[in-house]
Design an enzyme around this catalytic site. Sequence first.
Site, mmCIF file in Angstrom:
data_model
loop_
_atom_site.group_PDB
_atom_site.id
_atom_site.type_symbol
_atom_site.label_atom_id
_atom_site.label_comp_id
_atom_site.label_asym_id
_atom_site.label_seq_id
_atom_site.Cartn_x
_atom_site.Cartn_y
_atom_site.Cartn_z
ATOM 1 N N GLU A 106 0.852 -1.195 0.000
ATOM 2 C CA GLU A 106 0.000 0.000 0.000
ATOM 3 C C GLU A 106 0.888 1.245 0.000
ATOM 4 O O GLU A 106 2.086 1.143 0.300
ATOM 5 C CB GLU A 106 -0.902 -0.026 1.232
ATOM 6 C CG GLU A 106 -1.793 -1.268 1.220
ATOM 7 C CD GLU A 106 -2.878 -1.248 2.274
ATOM 8 O OE1 GLU A 106 -2.821 -0.391 3.179
ATOM 9 O OE2 GLU A 106 -3.777 -2.103 2.177
ATOM 10 N N SER B 285 6.911 -3.311 3.313
ATOM 11 C CA SER B 285 7.663 -4.255 4.156
ATOM 12 C C SER B 285 6.802 -4.748 5.308
ATOM 13 O O SER B 285 6.815 -5.923 5.660
ATOM 14 C CB SER B 285 8.902 -3.567 4.743
ATOM 15 O OG SER B 285 9.731 -3.120 3.718
ATOM 16 N N GLU C 236 9.125 -8.092 -3.537
ATOM 17 C CA GLU C 236 8.908 -9.368 -2.825
ATOM 18 C C GLU C 236 9.829 -9.575 -1.629
ATOM 19 O O GLU C 236 10.398 -10.654 -1.446
ATOM 20 C CB GLU C 236 9.010 -10.520 -3.800
ATOM 21 C CG GLU C 236 7.644 -10.842 -4.336
ATOM 22 C CD GLU C 236 7.717 -11.583 -5.619
ATOM 23 O OE1 GLU C 236 7.648 -12.805 -5.543
ATOM 24 O OE2 GLU C 236 7.837 -10.939 -6.665
ATOM 25 N N THR D 14 12.298 -6.744 0.588
ATOM 26 C CA THR D 14 13.573 -6.057 0.331
ATOM 27 C C THR D 14 14.697 -6.883 0.955
ATOM 28 O O THR D 14 14.451 -7.769 1.793
ATOM 29 C CB THR D 14 13.580 -4.667 0.989
ATOM 30 O OG1 THR D 14 13.467 -4.855 2.404
ATOM 31 C CG2 THR D 14 12.427 -3.804 0.493
HETATM 32 C C1 LIG Z 1 8.193 -2.158 -9.946
HETATM 33 C C2 LIG Z 1 7.564 -2.664 -8.687
HETATM 34 C C3 LIG Z 1 6.666 -3.712 -8.731
HETATM 35 C C4 LIG Z 1 6.056 -4.183 -7.556
HETATM 36 N N1 LIG Z 1 5.108 -5.177 -7.637
HETATM 37 C C5 LIG Z 1 4.369 -5.482 -6.515
HETATM 38 C C6 LIG Z 1 3.250 -6.373 -6.596
HETATM 39 O O1 LIG Z 1 2.937 -6.922 -7.648
HETATM 40 N N2 LIG Z 1 2.508 -6.591 -5.473
HETATM 41 C C7 LIG Z 1 2.810 -5.996 -4.292
HETATM 42 O O2 LIG Z 1 2.095 -6.233 -3.331
HETATM 43 N N3 LIG Z 1 3.867 -5.159 -4.186
HETATM 44 C C8 LIG Z 1 4.655 -4.883 -5.273
HETATM 45 N N4 LIG Z 1 5.715 -4.009 -5.185
HETATM 46 C C9 LIG Z 1 6.012 -3.391 -3.905
HETATM 47 C C10 LIG Z 1 7.268 -3.914 -3.242
HETATM 48 O O3 LIG Z 1 7.082 -5.215 -2.824
HETATM 49 C C11 LIG Z 1 7.582 -2.933 -2.086
HETATM 50 O O4 LIG Z 1 8.070 -1.750 -2.679
HETATM 51 C C12 LIG Z 1 8.587 -3.474 -1.129
HETATM 52 O O5 LIG Z 1 8.045 -4.544 -0.417
HETATM 53 C C13 LIG Z 1 9.046 -2.416 -0.126
HETATM 54 O O6 LIG Z 1 7.988 -1.743 0.435
HETATM 55 P P1 LIG Z 1 7.946 -0.147 0.436
HETATM 56 O O7 LIG Z 1 8.220 0.303 -0.918
HETATM 57 O O8 LIG Z 1 6.719 0.282 1.093
HETATM 58 O O9 LIG Z 1 9.222 0.251 1.337
HETATM 59 P P2 LIG Z 1 9.205 0.346 2.920
HETATM 60 O O10 LIG Z 1 8.572 -0.828 3.490
HETATM 61 O O11 LIG Z 1 8.726 1.671 3.304
HETATM 62 O O12 LIG Z 1 10.778 0.252 3.214
HETATM 63 C C14 LIG Z 1 11.655 1.305 2.864
HETATM 64 C C15 LIG Z 1 13.080 0.847 3.105
HETATM 65 O O13 LIG Z 1 13.275 0.601 4.492
HETATM 66 C C16 LIG Z 1 13.799 -0.687 4.696
HETATM 67 N N5 LIG Z 1 13.273 -1.226 5.955
HETATM 68 C C17 LIG Z 1 11.987 -1.386 6.285
HETATM 69 N N6 LIG Z 1 11.890 -1.887 7.524
HETATM 70 C C18 LIG Z 1 13.158 -2.062 7.976
HETATM 71 C C19 LIG Z 1 13.721 -2.574 9.190
HETATM 72 N N7 LIG Z 1 12.971 -3.028 10.178
HETATM 73 N N8 LIG Z 1 15.077 -2.605 9.285
HETATM 74 C C20 LIG Z 1 15.853 -2.175 8.284
HETATM 75 N N9 LIG Z 1 15.365 -1.674 7.128
HETATM 76 C C21 LIG Z 1 14.045 -1.634 6.974
HETATM 77 C C22 LIG Z 1 13.323 -1.470 3.504
HETATM 78 O O14 LIG Z 1 14.141 -2.584 3.292
HETATM 79 C C23 LIG Z 1 13.444 -0.438 2.404
HETATM 80 O O15 LIG Z 1 14.771 -0.367 1.985
HETATM 81 C C24 LIG Z 1 6.381 -3.587 -6.326
HETATM 82 C C25 LIG Z 1 7.306 -2.543 -6.279
HETATM 83 C C26 LIG Z 1 7.893 -2.069 -7.438
HETATM 84 C C27 LIG Z 1 8.849 -0.933 -7.365
#
Ligand SMILES: Cc1cc2nc3c(=O)[nH]c(=O)nc-3n(C[C@H](O)[C@H](O)[C@H](O)COP(=O)(O)OP(=O)(O)OC[C@H]3O[C@@H](n4cnc5c(N)ncnc54)[C@H](O)[C@@H]3O)c2cc1C
Lengths: 346, 372
Positions: free
Chosen positions: B117, B122, B350, B352
């Site tokens: 969302e 994550s 899927e 990070t």
């Molecule tokens: C091109 C593309 C296609 C995608 N396709 C799908 C899809 O089909 N379905 C779907 O559901 N999602 C999809 N995603 C979403 C993707 O899975 C998320 O972007 C990813 O899981 C990270 O979530 P976020 O972007 O909200 O980052 P956040 O969760 O906000 O994290 C930001 C950063 O902080 C780091 N972080 C978070 N928590 C911690 C912690 N506790 N300790 C250390 N570091 C931390 C993360 O590793 C990341 O580097 C897609 C994303 C992209 C860019």
Amino acid sequence: MEETDLLKSAVVEFSEKNISNNATAFERGGIPAEVIKAVAAQGFLGAAIPADSGGSGIDRSGYSVILRQLAVYSPSVSALVLITSSIASAALAKAAPDLLPDIASGNRLVGVDLSTAMDTKIERGALKISGSRIRGTVRYVLNGSGDLLIAMTSDGKLVVVDGGIQATPEEHHLSFRGLAYTKVKVDSGNFRILDEHGKDALLKIADSIDLEVASLALGIARGALNKVVEYTKVRKTFERPLKDYGPVADNISRLMSELRMAELNLESSEAMRDEEILMLKILSVDIAKRATKYALQYHGGYGYIEDFGVEKYYRDAAGLSILFQSPYRDAMRVAKAVYGEKSGYL
Amino acid sequence: MDFEFPEEIARAREKAVEFAKKEITPELAQKCDRDEKFPDELRVKAFQYGIVDYRNPWSMLVTIEELCRADPGLGIAATVSLFGAEVIMLFGNDEQKEKFLAPVQEGKKIMGLAVTEPGGGSDVAGIKTTARREGNKFIINGSKMFITNGAIADFFVMLVRTSEPSDGKRHHGLSAIIVPGNLPGFKRNKITGKLGVRATNTAELVLENVEVPAENLIGEEGKGFYYIMTFFNISRAYVAAQAIGISQGSLDRVLEHLSSLGSGAVTEELQFAAADIATRIEASRLLTYKAASYLFQFRPNPTITSMSKAYAAETAVFAAEKALEITGYSGLNSDLERFFRDAKIMEIWEGTSEIEKLIISRNLLKEAQGVN
Ligand SMILES: Cc1cc2nc3c(=O)[nH]c(=O)nc-3n(C[C@H](O)[C@H](O)[C@H](O)COP(=O)(O)OP(=O)(O)OC[C@H]3O[C@@H](n4cnc5c(N)ncnc54)[C@H](O)[C@@H]3O)c2cc1C
């Protein structure tokens, strides 16, 4: 020192007004002509060009401040200044100084083909002089959207072509997308030979811009890290701000430390020897590559999207280390400085 | 222990290579990257060629590897139309399998998995999209971000909150539900301007009072978190395969470049860089095949799966970056620059790399403490 601070605030003020909100749009549509004019009117475009040739004649440390601060906002704008003020101006200085006022003022854009210098596989240029005309198709021209072109001929001369050129975009354009990156078709009667030994001349220019490339690299790193520091303060995962997680804070803080130390060195580069400046460049480019990677990563999915203005730093740091320098050549240059003789070439 | 694949899987790999040679052309890759266009014809051809069949997971794994080796964006686009299918395969009922799963398995329909969302990806348990039960339907409100196939999918497996957790455990009260893409109140905004994998389609989904029949609920209400985590355990092995393809493709291009140089020009510096890439690729493969071996024998090992995904992703980024350095100007002006852009998504989607590391160490600690 005070003068440098003043210059820094002038660049920041200019960038806040003219670049900050548009940097992403520049990446998509190119830097608009009026912005180039404004960069020139501030004296930034021709910063390192002598005043009697229409430039601002700013000293090297002031020039470094301009490159670095512009790169924080838009590496493309900074690269435009580097190409104009350092590369093109050095190439034109002896044989075509009359062109300098026009490029310093932004009236004319100059494209440069550095591939012959930077790519070990490319030995010769593509242009052929026949009688009074010059013809050929030059690939990989940076900033190649105007009617001036600096490139090499098939027999190794460095030339400037004035008019009679047609540019089409190159297929691959990883870095500095605010600048045109083109394939240029030349059929012109107006050209001048700048140097009989083109490759040597270009390599000499490339070796003379270590400080400038370091400035651009540190600006890129600063731009990316500033963004990620702000983002990790506000973005929450698992109900905690990202900055509270050890690996996030630690990686960003270490990179900030490296960056700050490099910046301090850069700021006192007047006292540095050439080989120390080369060492600083190698470190700075390395910092830029790592800083931009982490900045993108900690933005998660948003880091992967142009609109968030982070991915461009990642692309630009990668391109910087190839377009304006050759890492393997630099490794040998620094090895020579360390050992006092040719080393590390096997 | 035998490190060779059985005949059948080796044949699947060959078939994927044949297909890639024929259909994954530089022109198509360039066009889809530039125009951010999903190559639907390529997807259909891949089905017709018989190389997309997730019921043969080993064959799929090596197919994904080979297609991404040719071009990551096209390779993923050609194989991602069933993204999320395993949730229905494992937890759906017979009607759902027939109505939804069968057409995507035949290549007639496209699906997506919607978990992330705007507020977070994550932190899966932190999702805010709600599904309120009213008689024989659910009313869904909320939004999903970065959803692959988002603007083109016929339906989605969507994670929604169906109840507030009574025990304070946020991962309770979540459910997986099948949401058709054409329902009133369901808006899909294509996301443009991605750094890489631009041949894949990505969208934001906005749902305002979208009514979904209750029969679309997958498995039991409240078990969604568990279903999605089970799914990620499977899909991460496929992502590792995408990453291996990117790394191998980068190495192929490096070796081609080095071969074109005079022998004196291939310095030890360049040789060592190539050797480093190749070694990491082999390590990624071994980890991924080990993870897959557990998985495909229905004995999943989430620790190994997360290791394989994180390591293969890191290797893809490393390989593409090194490849650019080694090949310099010629690499920068070839499809390697696209590999470099595509590679970075491996460390984000899927799970990070940071999340994978958390999973790995939490599992190891649990093991060390004797907790199961
Ligand atoms: C091109 C593309 C296609 C995608 N396709 C799908 C899809 O089909 N379905 C779907 O559901 N999602 C999809 N995603 C979403 C993707 O899975 C998320 O972007 C990813 O899981 C990270 O979530 P976020 O972007 O909200 O980052 P956040 O969760 O906000 O994290 C930001 C950063 O902080 C780091 N972080 C978070 N928590 C911690 C912690 N506790 N300790 C250390 N570091 C931390 C993360 O590793 C990341 O580097 C897609 C994303 C992209 C860019």
